[in-house]
Design a protein around this motif. Structure first.
Motif, PDB file in Angstrom:
ATOM      1  N   LEU A 140       4.153  -3.345  -8.084  1.00 16.62           N
ATOM      2  CA  LEU A 140       4.700  -2.220  -8.817  1.00 16.62           C
ATOM      3  C   LEU A 140       4.803  -2.534 -10.306  1.00 16.62           C
ATOM      4  N   ALA A 141       5.263  -3.735 -10.625  1.00 20.51           N
ATOM      5  CA  ALA A 141       5.438  -4.113 -12.028  1.00 20.51           C
ATOM      6  C   ALA A 141       4.119  -4.092 -12.787  1.00 20.51           C
ATOM      7  N   LYS A 142       3.034  -4.430 -12.124  1.00 24.85           N
ATOM      8  CA  LYS A 142       1.717  -4.389 -12.766  1.00 24.85           C
ATOM      9  C   LYS A 142       1.333  -2.966 -13.153  1.00 24.85           C
ATOM     10  N   ARG A 143       1.737  -1.976 -12.326  1.00 25.39           N
ATOM     11  CA  ARG A 143       1.355  -0.586 -12.593  1.00 25.39           C
ATOM     12  C   ARG A 143       2.273   0.095 -13.600  1.00 25.39           C
ATOM     13  N   VAL A 144       3.508  -0.369 -13.690  1.00 25.74           N
ATOM     14  CA  VAL A 144       4.462   0.247 -14.616  1.00 25.74           C
ATOM     15  C   VAL A 144       5.077  -0.849 -15.496  1.00 25.74           C
ATOM     16  N   PRO A 145       4.285  -1.421 -16.400  1.00 26.22           N
ATOM     17  CA  PRO A 145       4.750  -2.567 -17.186  1.00 26.22           C
ATOM     18  C   PRO A 145       5.919  -2.263 -18.103  1.00 26.22           C
ATOM     19  N   ALA A 146       6.166  -0.983 -18.391  1.00 29.46           N
ATOM     20  CA  ALA A 146       7.298  -0.636 -19.255  1.00 29.46           C
ATOM     21  C   ALA A 146       8.598  -0.492 -18.471  1.00 29.46           C
ATOM     22  N   SER A 147       8.545  -0.581 -17.152  1.00 25.23           N
ATOM     23  CA  SER A 147       9.734  -0.384 -16.329  1.00 25.23           C
ATOM     24  C   SER A 147      10.441  -1.707 -16.055  1.00 25.23           C
ATOM     25  N   GLU A 148      11.685  -1.588 -15.624  1.00 24.44           N
ATOM     26  CA  GLU A 148      12.450  -2.736 -15.151  1.00 24.44           C
ATOM     27  C   GLU A 148      12.336  -2.763 -13.629  1.00 24.44           C
ATOM     28  N   ASP A 181       0.823  -1.204   0.000  1.00 31.85           N
ATOM     29  CA  ASP A 181       0.000   0.000   0.000  1.00 31.85           C
ATOM     30  C   ASP A 181       0.862   1.261   0.000  1.00 31.85           C
ATOM     31  N   ALA A 182       1.918   1.281   0.831  1.00 27.05           N
ATOM     32  CA  ALA A 182       2.800   2.451   0.892  1.00 27.05           C
ATOM     33  C   ALA A 182       3.488   2.683  -0.449  1.00 27.05           C
ATOM     34  N   ALA A 183       3.945   1.595  -1.075  1.00 27.00           N
ATOM     35  CA  ALA A 183       4.634   1.720  -2.359  1.00 27.00           C
ATOM     36  C   ALA A 183       3.696   2.218  -3.450  1.00 27.00           C
ATOM     37  N   LEU A 184       2.479   1.679  -3.487  1.00 31.19           N
ATOM     38  CA  LEU A 184       1.533   2.083  -4.528  1.00 31.19           C
ATOM     39  C   LEU A 184       1.035   3.508  -4.303  1.00 31.19           C
ATOM     40  N   THR A 185       0.873   3.903  -3.045  1.00 30.57           N
ATOM     41  CA  THR A 185       0.478   5.278  -2.753  1.00 30.57           C
ATOM     42  C   THR A 185       1.548   6.252  -3.226  1.00 30.57           C
ATOM     43  N   HIS A 186       2.806   5.920  -2.960  1.00 29.09           N
ATOM     44  CA  HIS A 186       3.904   6.779  -3.412  1.00 29.09           C
ATOM     45  C   HIS A 186       3.982   6.797  -4.935  1.00 29.09           C
ATOM     46  N   LEU A 187       3.821   5.649  -5.551  1.00 27.19           N
ATOM     47  CA  LEU A 187       3.883   5.571  -7.007  1.00 27.19           C
ATOM     48  C   LEU A 187       2.813   6.461  -7.639  1.00 27.19           C
ATOM     49  N   ALA A 188       1.615   6.436  -7.089  1.00 31.60           N
ATOM     50  CA  ALA A 188       0.521   7.232  -7.643  1.00 31.60           C
ATOM     51  C   ALA A 188       0.774   8.730  -7.516  1.00 31.60           C
ATOM     52  N   ALA A 189       1.586   9.127  -6.531  1.00 30.78           N
ATOM     53  CA  ALA A 189       1.857  10.547  -6.300  1.00 30.78           C
ATOM     54  C   ALA A 189       3.004  11.077  -7.145  1.00 30.78           C
ATOM     55  N   ARG A 190       3.753  10.177  -7.791  1.00 31.95           N
ATOM     56  CA  ARG A 190       4.889  10.609  -8.589  1.00 31.95           C
ATOM     57  C   ARG A 190       4.427  11.333  -9.853  1.00 31.95           C
ATOM     58  N   ALA A 191       5.223  12.297 -10.290  1.00 33.18           N
ATOM     59  CA  ALA A 191       4.887  13.032 -11.515  1.00 33.18           C
ATOM     60  C   ALA A 191       5.110  12.177 -12.755  1.00 33.18           C
TER      61      ALA A 191
END
Length: 321
Positions: free
Chosen positions: A156-164, A126-136
């Motif tokens: 995290l990988a599910k939300r940013v599939p283009a990332s490593e 939850d903390a990681a996804l909350t921070h991810l959502a707040a990133r520009a």
């Protein structure tokens, strides 16, 4: 996706098939604290497992004929069953989180290579996804330090599939389970690697997440013991490592616990000493003021009034470096 640990392929394949079969049944299990787990299992009628969640969630022993034969066969193929007289025990558990299933160690997680999964796993996701959502901007390179089951890396990988997304751990069993769990979730951008913190992987990261052990544990169990008199030696080692590996605009999300004594927070004090003067913007907040209270009866925590959970975030300036 790669890993430096190699369990027999048939065992990994059997666990993947087990996870897929459980998904098909709609299996779900929310993992609770060890104290709650023991309390529930001590209730009359809970001595033996009768359902898949009983056996694969609550780690209850079961008798032959209780589970569907296909599931027993998969557990046997994975070498994940132990027999004691006429009772059978699963050596693994399967928990649900963020719509996925995760294989991890059975309860109680007593072996040196035990892979822990519990309420702090959900909190860290939850903390990681909350921070991810707040990133520009979406991070292009992510590290999950001490990945364990791989739950944070997968989310995290599910939300940013283009990332490593690098799922890092020093525990071969954790690497094996993380690899299986990433495959179950279909997250092909998760790269499972052996690494002591960040020492064995090159380059900088846009996002680093960690939920290291933070308890004061006289038995020095790897999944639990944070090291040092306050249990925060390992969380501070994560912080020290991450500070030097953040890319411009990169950030760290560190989820940890701390024993509070008369209003003093030793984790916050130690973090402040390390971060002041680095130029990083950082925040620190308690997310739960009172957890794992049963440990306050142990000699290691006679100094503490309460055990709290906290999330520290540190972000490098976009123009830095």
């Amino acid at each position: 996706m790669t890993s430096t640990t190699h369990a027999p392929p048939i065992r990994d394949a059997a666990l993947r098939r087990l996870g897929s079969a459980l998904k098909a049944t709609g299996y779900e299990f929310t993992t609770v604290t060890p104290d709650t787990h023991e309390r529930v299992n001590r209730r009359p009628g809970n001595e033996l497992g009768r359902t898949l969640p009983d056996v694969l969630g609550w780690s209850r022993p079961f008798r032959a004929g209780v589970l569907p034969p296909d599931f027993v066969r998969l557990l046997e193929d994975a070498r994940a069953l132990r027999r004691d007289g006429d009772l059978w025990y699963s050596l693994i558990r399967v928990s649900s989180c963020d719509g996925e299933l995760f294989v991890h160690s059975a309860f109680p997680p007593e072996t040196p290579d035990a892979v822990f999964f519990g309420p702090d796993t959900y909190r860290t996701v939850d903390a990681a996804l909350t921070h991810l959502a707040a990133r520009a901007t979406a991070p292009s390179r992510v590290a999950d330090i001490g990945t364990g089951s791989g739950a944070v890396a997968v989310a995290l990988a599910k939300r940013v599939p283009a990332s490593e997304v690098l799922a890092l751990d020093i525990n071969p069993t954790a690497l094996r389970y993380a690899r299986i769990n990433a495959a179950l979730a279909g997250t092909t951008n998760v790269d499972v690697r052996h690494s002591d913190l960040l020492a064995d992987v090159p380059g900088d990261f846009d996002l680093i997440v960690a939920n290291p052990p933070f308890m004061i544990d006289p038995e020095r169990r790897a999944y639990r013991d944070g090291g040092g008199p306050h249990g925060h030696d390992l969380p501070m080692a994560v912080l020290d490592s991450a500070v030097h590996r953040l890319a411009p605009a990169g950030s760290l999300v560190l989820f940890s616990g701390t024993g509070i004594t008369e209003g003093r927070d030793p984790l916050l004090a130690a973090a402040g000493k390390r971060l002041d003067g680095t130029g990083l913007r950082w925040t620190y907040r308690e997310v739960d003021p009172d957890v794992y209270s049963e440990n306050l009866e142990q000699p290691a925590y006679t100094h503490a009034d309460r055990i709290a959970l906290a999330v520290l975030t540190a972000t490098r300036s976009r123009d830095d470096r």
